[in-house]
Design an enzyme around this catalytic site. Structure first.
Site, PDB file in Angstrom:
ATOM      1  N   PRO A   1       0.799  -1.221   0.000  1.00 56.77           N
ATOM      2  CA  PRO A   1       0.000   0.000   0.000  1.00 56.77           C
ATOM      3  C   PRO A   1       0.838   1.281   0.000  1.00 56.77           C
ATOM      4  O   PRO A   1       1.600   1.540   0.926  1.00 56.77           O
ATOM      5  CB  PRO A   1      -0.830  -0.119   1.280  1.00 56.77           C
ATOM      6  CG  PRO A   1      -0.843  -1.572   1.602  1.00 56.77           C
ATOM      7  CD  PRO A   1       0.473  -2.070   1.130  1.00 56.77           C
ATOM      8  N   GLU A   2       0.723   2.024  -1.049  1.00 51.65           N
ATOM      9  CA  GLU A   2       1.245   3.389  -1.096  1.00 51.65           C
ATOM     10  C   GLU A   2       0.002   4.283  -1.212  1.00 51.65           C
ATOM     11  O   GLU A   2      -1.108   3.807  -0.968  1.00 51.65           O
ATOM     12  CB  GLU A   2       2.204   3.556  -2.285  1.00 51.65           C
ATOM     13  CG  GLU A   2       3.413   2.624  -2.174  1.00 51.65           C
ATOM     14  CD  GLU A   2       4.418   2.772  -3.313  1.00 51.65           C
ATOM     15  OE1 GLU A   2       4.536   3.868  -3.874  1.00 51.65           O
ATOM     16  OE2 GLU A   2       5.070   1.775  -3.635  1.00 51.65           O
TER      17      GLU A   2
ATOM     18  N   HIS B   1      -4.503 -14.075   9.866  1.00 57.14           N
ATOM     19  CA  HIS B   1      -3.957 -12.720   9.690  1.00 57.14           C
ATOM     20  C   HIS B   1      -5.003 -11.607   9.727  1.00 57.14           C
ATOM     21  O   HIS B   1      -4.721 -10.483   9.336  1.00 57.14           O
ATOM     22  CB  HIS B   1      -3.134 -12.592   8.404  1.00 57.14           C
ATOM     23  CG  HIS B   1      -2.050 -13.606   8.294  1.00 57.14           C
ATOM     24  ND1 HIS B   1      -1.108 -13.784   9.284  1.00 57.14           N
ATOM     25  CD2 HIS B   1      -1.758 -14.504   7.325  1.00 57.14           C
ATOM     26  CE1 HIS B   1      -0.284 -14.766   8.905  1.00 57.14           C
ATOM     27  NE2 HIS B   1      -0.660 -15.218   7.737  1.00 57.14           N
TER      28      HIS B   1
ATOM     29  N   ARG C   1       2.081  -9.432   7.593  1.00 55.00           N
ATOM     30  CA  ARG C   1       3.358  -9.034   8.189  1.00 55.00           C
ATOM     31  C   ARG C   1       3.234  -8.126   9.405  1.00 55.00           C
ATOM     32  O   ARG C   1       4.211  -7.811  10.042  1.00 55.00           O
ATOM     33  CB  ARG C   1       4.257  -8.403   7.123  1.00 55.00           C
ATOM     34  CG  ARG C   1       5.115  -9.451   6.437  1.00 55.00           C
ATOM     35  CD  ARG C   1       5.564  -9.021   5.073  1.00 55.00           C
ATOM     36  NE  ARG C   1       4.484  -9.236   4.113  1.00 55.00           N
ATOM     37  CZ  ARG C   1       4.615  -9.122   2.813  1.00 55.00           C
ATOM     38  NH1 ARG C   1       5.756  -8.749   2.309  1.00 55.00           N
ATOM     39  NH2 ARG C   1       3.611  -9.347   2.010  1.00 55.00           N
TER      40      ARG C   1
END
Length: 272
Positions: free
Chosen positions: A2-3, A90, A108
Site C-alpha cells: 500500500p502506497e 492474519h 506481516r
DNA sequence: CAACCGCCCTGGGAGC
DNA sequence: TGCTCCCAGGGCGGTT
C-alpha cells in the site's frame, strides 16, 4: 504494497460502504501490530462514522469521540465480510457496522491502528505532524519540490521516499515517477534543476492518479475492500522489470539497491 | 538537523 | 519432499 493509491482506493471503499453508518462493535483479535492497538479505539463503539479521510498513507476514520487512524503497512488490506463470519488467518481487528463488518488483514503486521481523541487537530499528531504536502494538493508545486531539495545530498529516490517534501510516494511510484521524468534514481536531490522539479512534480501527480484509476497495484497482498485487485503493476515502465526490455527504448531495465531498497531504471531513458 | 543503519514481521521463492 | 536462506519495505529509533 500500500502506497498512496492503494490507501485512497481503500478510503473510497470505506466511504461508500460505511460513512453515516453506526459502528456497532469492535473486536480486537491480535492487539499487537506494529505497535499495540490502544484500548482507546473502543471509544468510538456505538458512534456514527462521520467521514473517511486520508493523510499520506494513513486512513483517518472520524467519529464524534475521535479519529481511528489506520496504516496498512506493507501487507495490510481492509476486507468487507459478514460480521459473523469465521476469522481468517492474519485478520487482526474487526469493525462491525450492523451485519456487515470491515477487517484488517495484515500478514506481516507492519500496519498500525491508533486513536486520536476528539479535539486534537490531526496535523498535531506525532505521526502526522512531520509529513510533507499531499501530492494532489495545490501546495505541491515545482517550486516547493525545488525548495525542499536544496541542500539535500541524498539520492532523489531516497528523498522522495522520505516524505518530507511530498507524501504517498513509496518504492513503486518513486521508480515509476523517476523513469517518466528521465532522472536517474541515484542522482543527488540537491542537483535537481527547477526544470527537473517541474517535470517530477507533474509526473508524480500523473503516476499516482493513473494508479488510483487502475485500482492500485496488487503485487502481493493488496486488494480493495471488496477483494478487487488493482492492475497498475501490469503497466509499470520499470518497477520489478529488471532484465526486461524498457517499454520505450528496448534497453534492458536495471535494478540497483539504495538504502536497502530496490530501485529500477532504464539507463537509456534516464540519463539525467 | 542530516545521513545512515537495524529492526519489526511473514510468505514465497530459490537453492540444495 | 523439506530444509535454510534471503527478500519484499514503511516507518521508527538509535547512533554518528
Amino acid at each position: 504494497m500500500p502506497e498512496l493509491p492503494e490507501v485512497e482506493i481503500t478510503r473510497l471503499g470505506v466511504e461508500s460502504r460505511f460513512v453515516e453508518k453506526c459502528l456497532t462493535n469492535i473486536e480486537i483479535r491480535q492487539p499487537m501490530l506494529r505497535w499495540p492497538i490502544p484500548e482507546a479505539v473502543k471509544q468510538v463503539e456505538g458512534l456514527r462514522l462521520e467521514s473517511a479521510q486520508r493523510r499520506s498513507k494513513y486512513l483517518l476514520l472520524n467519529f464524534s469521540a475521535g479519529t481511528v487512524m489506520i496504516h496498512l503497512g506493507m501487507s495490510g488490506a481492509l476486507r468487507i465480510v459478514p460480521a459473523t463470519s469465521a476469522w481468517q488467518k492474519h485478520e487482526h481487528i474487526q469493525w462491525s457496522f450492523g451485519d456487515l463488518a470491515m477487517r484488517l488483514h495484515d500478514p506481516r503486521r507492519f500496519g498500525s491502528v491508533d486513536f486520536l481523541v476528539a479535539g486534537t487537530e490531526h496535523a498535531r499528531h506525532p505521526r502526522l505532524s512531520h509529513l510533507g504536502v499531499e501530492p494532489f494538493s495545490e501546495a505541491f508545486t515545482a517550486e516547493h519540490l525545488f525548495k525542499c531539495s536544496r541542500g539535500r545530498k541524498v539520492s532523489v529516490k531516497a528523498f522522495l521516499l522520505q516524505g518530507h517534501a511530498v507524501v504517498g510516494v513509496g518504492n513503486i511510484y518513486a521508480s515509476e515517477s523517476l523513469f517518466r521524468a528521465g532522472i536517474r534514481p541515484g542522482r543527488s536531490a540537491s542537483r535537481l534543476s527547477r526544470a527537473d522539479c517541474a517535470k517530477l512534480a507533474e509526473v508524480i501527480k500523473a503516476v499516482l492518479r493513473e494508479a488510483v484509476e487502475a485500482g492500485g497495484s496488487s503485487l502481493r497482498d493488496f486488494s480493495g475492500i471488496d477483494g478487487e485487485l488493482g492492475h497498475f503493476q501490469n503497466q509499470t515502465f520499470v518497477y520489478d522489470r529488471q532484465g526486461l526490455d524498457c517499454r520505450v527504448c528496448k534497453t534492458s531495465v536495471r535494478r540497483i539497491v539504495q538504502n536497502q531498497r530496490s530501485s529500477f531504471y532504464c539507463p537509456e531513458c534516464q540519463k539525467k
